[in-house]
Design a protein around this motif. Structure first.
Motif, PDB file in Angstrom:
ATOM      1  N   ILE A  34       0.839  -1.199   0.000  1.00  0.00           N
ATOM      2  CA  ILE A  34       0.000   0.000   0.000  1.00  0.00           C
ATOM      3  C   ILE A  34       0.873   1.248   0.000  1.00  0.00           C
ATOM      4  O   ILE A  34       0.613   2.207  -0.731  1.00  0.00           O
ATOM      5  CB  ILE A  34      -0.945  -0.003   1.215  1.00  0.00           C
ATOM      6  N   ARG A  35       1.924   1.248   0.806  1.00  0.00           N
ATOM      7  CA  ARG A  35       2.820   2.406   0.882  1.00  0.00           C
ATOM      8  C   ARG A  35       3.443   2.718  -0.465  1.00  0.00           C
ATOM      9  O   ARG A  35       3.459   3.878  -0.913  1.00  0.00           O
ATOM     10  CB  ARG A  35       3.917   2.143   1.928  1.00  0.00           C
ATOM     11  N   GLU A  36       3.955   1.699  -1.159  1.00  0.00           N
ATOM     12  CA  GLU A  36       4.603   1.929  -2.444  1.00  0.00           C
ATOM     13  C   GLU A  36       3.598   2.356  -3.511  1.00  0.00           C
ATOM     14  O   GLU A  36       3.905   3.182  -4.379  1.00  0.00           O
ATOM     15  CB  GLU A  36       5.359   0.673  -2.880  1.00  0.00           C
ATOM     16  N   TYR A  37       2.386   1.817  -3.437  1.00  0.00           N
ATOM     17  CA  TYR A  37       1.329   2.232  -4.362  1.00  0.00           C
ATOM     18  C   TYR A  37       1.012   3.720  -4.180  1.00  0.00           C
ATOM     19  O   TYR A  37       0.884   4.477  -5.151  1.00  0.00           O
ATOM     20  CB  TYR A  37       0.079   1.389  -4.119  1.00  0.00           C
ATOM     21  N   TYR A  38       0.892   4.153  -2.922  1.00  0.00           N
ATOM     22  CA  TYR A  38       0.583   5.560  -2.659  1.00  0.00           C
ATOM     23  C   TYR A  38       1.734   6.468  -3.082  1.00  0.00           C
ATOM     24  O   TYR A  38       1.512   7.576  -3.586  1.00  0.00           O
ATOM     25  CB  TYR A  38       0.243   5.749  -1.183  1.00  0.00           C
ATOM     26  N   ARG A  39       2.947   6.028  -2.858  1.00  0.00           N
ATOM     27  CA  ARG A  39       4.092   6.829  -3.301  1.00  0.00           C
ATOM     28  C   ARG A  39       4.093   7.005  -4.819  1.00  0.00           C
ATOM     29  O   ARG A  39       4.398   8.085  -5.330  1.00  0.00           O
ATOM     30  CB  ARG A  39       5.395   6.160  -2.849  1.00  0.00           C
ATOM     31  N   LYS A  40       3.730   5.955  -5.525  1.00  0.00           N
ATOM     32  CA  LYS A  40       3.727   6.008  -6.988  1.00  0.00           C
ATOM     33  C   LYS A  40       2.566   6.835  -7.525  1.00  0.00           C
ATOM     34  O   LYS A  40       2.748   7.680  -8.419  1.00  0.00           O
ATOM     35  CB  LYS A  40       3.661   4.594  -7.563  1.00  0.00           C
ATOM     36  N   GLU A  41       1.378   6.621  -6.997  1.00  0.00           N
ATOM     37  CA  GLU A  41       0.171   7.254  -7.544  1.00  0.00           C
ATOM     38  C   GLU A  41      -0.135   8.617  -6.919  1.00  0.00           C
ATOM     39  O   GLU A  41      -0.810   9.437  -7.546  1.00  0.00           O
ATOM     40  CB  GLU A  41      -1.029   6.326  -7.350  1.00  0.00           C
ATOM     41  N   ASP A  42       0.331   8.844  -5.696  1.00  0.00           N
ATOM     42  CA  ASP A  42       0.053  10.093  -4.968  1.00  0.00           C
ATOM     43  C   ASP A  42      -1.430  10.470  -5.063  1.00  0.00           C
ATOM     44  O   ASP A  42      -1.796  11.538  -5.578  1.00  0.00           O
ATOM     45  CB  ASP A  42       0.923  11.235  -5.510  1.00  0.00           C
ATOM     46  N   PRO A  43      -2.326   9.603  -4.546  1.00  0.00           N
ATOM     47  CA  PRO A  43      -3.762   9.793  -4.777  1.00  0.00           C
ATOM     48  C   PRO A  43      -4.460  10.754  -3.816  1.00  0.00           C
ATOM     49  O   PRO A  43      -5.648  11.027  -3.984  1.00  0.00           O
ATOM     50  CB  PRO A  43      -4.317   8.382  -4.597  1.00  0.00           C
ATOM     51  N   LEU A  44      -3.761  11.258  -2.804  1.00  0.00           N
ATOM     52  CA  LEU A  44      -4.413  12.042  -1.767  1.00  0.00           C
ATOM     53  C   LEU A  44      -4.131  13.531  -1.905  1.00  0.00           C
ATOM     54  O   LEU A  44      -3.032  13.954  -2.265  1.00  0.00           O
ATOM     55  CB  LEU A  44      -3.949  11.581  -0.378  1.00  0.00           C
ATOM     56  N   GLY A  45      -5.156  14.337  -1.584  1.00  0.00           N
ATOM     57  CA  GLY A  45      -4.979  15.778  -1.484  1.00  0.00           C
ATOM     58  C   GLY A  45      -4.392  16.152  -0.132  1.00  0.00           C
ATOM     59  O   GLY A  45      -4.205  15.309   0.747  1.00  0.00           O
ATOM     60  N   ILE A  46      -4.122  17.419   0.069  1.00  0.00           N
ATOM     61  CA  ILE A  46      -3.454  17.879   1.283  1.00  0.00           C
ATOM     62  C   ILE A  46      -4.219  17.481   2.540  1.00  0.00           C
ATOM     63  O   ILE A  46      -3.641  16.977   3.503  1.00  0.00           O
ATOM     64  CB  ILE A  46      -3.258  19.409   1.242  1.00  0.00           C
ATOM     65  N   PHE A  47      -5.520  17.686   2.579  1.00  0.00           N
ATOM     66  CA  PHE A  47      -6.255  17.407   3.804  1.00  0.00           C
ATOM     67  C   PHE A  47      -6.525  15.919   3.988  1.00  0.00           C
ATOM     68  O   PHE A  47      -6.762  15.452   5.103  1.00  0.00           O
ATOM     69  CB  PHE A  47      -7.529  18.248   3.849  1.00  0.00           C
ATOM     70  N   GLU A  48      -6.467  15.171   2.917  1.00  0.00           N
ATOM     71  CA  GLU A  48      -6.488  13.711   3.044  1.00  0.00           C
ATOM     72  C   GLU A  48      -5.148  13.235   3.603  1.00  0.00           C
ATOM     73  O   GLU A  48      -5.095  12.311   4.419  1.00  0.00           O
ATOM     74  CB  GLU A  48      -6.771  13.085   1.689  1.00  0.00           C
ATOM     75  N   LYS A  49      -4.059  13.876   3.195  1.00  0.00           N
ATOM     76  CA  LYS A  49      -2.748  13.546   3.762  1.00  0.00           C
ATOM     77  C   LYS A  49      -2.706  13.905   5.241  1.00  0.00           C
ATOM     78  O   LYS A  49      -2.098  13.187   6.052  1.00  0.00           O
ATOM     79  CB  LYS A  49      -1.645  14.274   2.996  1.00  0.00           C
ATOM     80  N   GLU A  50      -3.345  14.991   5.597  1.00  0.00           N
ATOM     81  CA  GLU A  50      -3.448  15.349   7.007  1.00  0.00           C
ATOM     82  C   GLU A  50      -4.152  14.244   7.791  1.00  0.00           C
ATOM     83  O   GLU A  50      -3.695  13.836   8.865  1.00  0.00           O
ATOM     84  CB  GLU A  50      -4.219  16.659   7.137  1.00  0.00           C
ATOM     85  N   GLN A  51      -5.265  13.733   7.236  1.00  0.00           N
ATOM     86  CA  GLN A  51      -5.980  12.644   7.886  1.00  0.00           C
ATOM     87  C   GLN A  51      -5.126  11.381   7.973  1.00  0.00           C
ATOM     88  O   GLN A  51      -5.160  10.654   8.965  1.00  0.00           O
ATOM     89  CB  GLN A  51      -7.276  12.339   7.130  1.00  0.00           C
ATOM     90  N   LEU A  52      -4.344  11.120   6.937  1.00  0.00           N
ATOM     91  CA  LEU A  52      -3.430   9.980   6.948  1.00  0.00           C
ATOM     92  C   LEU A  52      -2.481  10.077   8.140  1.00  0.00           C
ATOM     93  O   LEU A  52      -2.243   9.089   8.856  1.00  0.00           O
ATOM     94  CB  LEU A  52      -2.644   9.938   5.638  1.00  0.00           C
ATOM     95  N   ILE A  53      -1.957  11.261   8.374  1.00  0.00           N
ATOM     96  CA  ILE A  53      -1.056  11.480   9.509  1.00  0.00           C
ATOM     97  C   ILE A  53      -1.796  11.275  10.830  1.00  0.00           C
ATOM     98  O   ILE A  53      -1.316  10.567  11.728  1.00  0.00           O
ATOM     99  CB  ILE A  53      -0.449  12.896   9.448  1.00  0.00           C
ATOM    100  N   LEU A  54      -2.960  11.879  10.969  1.00  0.00           N
ATOM    101  CA  LEU A  54      -3.682  11.837  12.240  1.00  0.00           C
ATOM    102  C   LEU A  54      -4.074  10.424  12.649  1.00  0.00           C
ATOM    103  O   LEU A  54      -4.148  10.111  13.836  1.00  0.00           O
ATOM    104  CB  LEU A  54      -4.925  12.719  12.169  1.00  0.00           C
TER     105      LEU A  54
END
Length: 280
Positions: A34-54
């Motif tokens: 999943i991590r490598e897929y997200y790094r490749k596709e970068d599917p999240l916007g800024i506030f989705e990335k914020e939620q990922l962190i939280l």
């Protein structure tokens, strides 16, 4: 809120000279595929990335540091909003370790379990303590050697000299990187707003319903192995995207289904739907 959560990264032209485009927010994802897929596709916007962190399996101190880095990786307005979230986290970290009024910490032992497709989290009151270090010591005393089977749910009571006892907020203690650490904060939305936090940030602080893509094909056989499990759970993924672009993911285990559609497994568990999952 949905519009906010689905916003994409601002145009690549920078509004901020200090912007850090090299920041790897996807490093918090514990599932390698999943991590490598997200790094490749970068599917999240800024506030989705914020939620990922939280909702990541990291300490609140790490979350605050990651939010600071994220605020440097976006445009000026997004940066301001992410930075307000960071300040909220830092404020409550300070309240835990350096309270400005007398506080009592009510510790609840939560012994985690799994049974036929359901994550079970019964809690038992474990006592009252003056400091987070004392609460951690009690968890070690009772559960030494099997720390990952339990977490501590802590309610912070504020006891002012002249006033009523107030249930201020809650946090959870998890065994992370071989020590007890605070993983999550829980503050009522109205309480945040009363302290001057913007309605937008207070709502995002309490948000759990971010949906996300997974790299696994519909019908894939997956393995779920959460830290407290004695053995992994296997199931078949049922995954589809609706007409509004929202993903629905369910891991079918026997006659039960585990919901992987949101930021947290089954929406209310303590674990991210992007961690501890891999192909079988």
């Amino acid at each position: 809120m949905r519009k906010l959560m689905e916003e994409k990264i601002s145009g690549r032209e920078s509004e901020n000279a200090d912007r850090d485009d090299a920041f790897d927010v996807y490093g918090v994802i514990r599932s390698e595929e999943i991590r490598e897929y997200y790094r490749k596709e970068d599917p999240l916007g800024i506030f989705e990335k914020e939620q990922l962190i939280l909702h990541s399996y990291t300490s609140v101190e790490q979350k605050a540091a990651l939010l600071k880095e994220l605020s440097r990786a976006c445009g000026r307005e997004e940066s301001r909003r992410v930075d307000e979230m960071r300040r909220v986290y830092e404020k409550y970290i300070g309240k835990i370790h350096h309270p400005d009024v007398r506080t009592v910490l009510l510790l609840e032992y939560v012994e985690q379990g799994y049974d036929e497709g359901r994550i079970i989290v019964p809690g038992v009151l474990g006592g009252a303590f003056d400091t987070v270090e004392e609460a951690e010591g009690e968890l070690t005393k009772i559960y030494g050697g099997m720390e990952e089977m339990v977490f501590g749910r802590v309610t912070v009571l504020q006891i002012p000299q002249n006033g009523k006892v107030k249930e201020a907020f809650c946090f959870s203690l998890f065994w992370l990187d071989d020590k007890w650490q605070i993983k999550d904060l829980s503050v009522r939305e109205e309480e945040l707003k009363a302290q001057g936090v913007s309605a937008d940030t207070a709502e995002r602080f309490c948000e759990y319903s971010m949906r996300h893509p997974l790299p696994f094909e519909n019908g894939s056989r997956l393995k779920l192995f959460l830290p407290f499990m004695k053995e992994p759970v296997y199931g078949i993924l049922e995954s589809e995207k609706d007409g509004n672009g929202c993903w629905y993911h369910f891991l079918n285990v026997g006659n039960e289904s585990i919901d992987l559609s949101y930021s947290r497994i089954d929406l209310t568990s303590e674990y991210s739907s992007l961690d501890f999952i891999e192909r079988a």
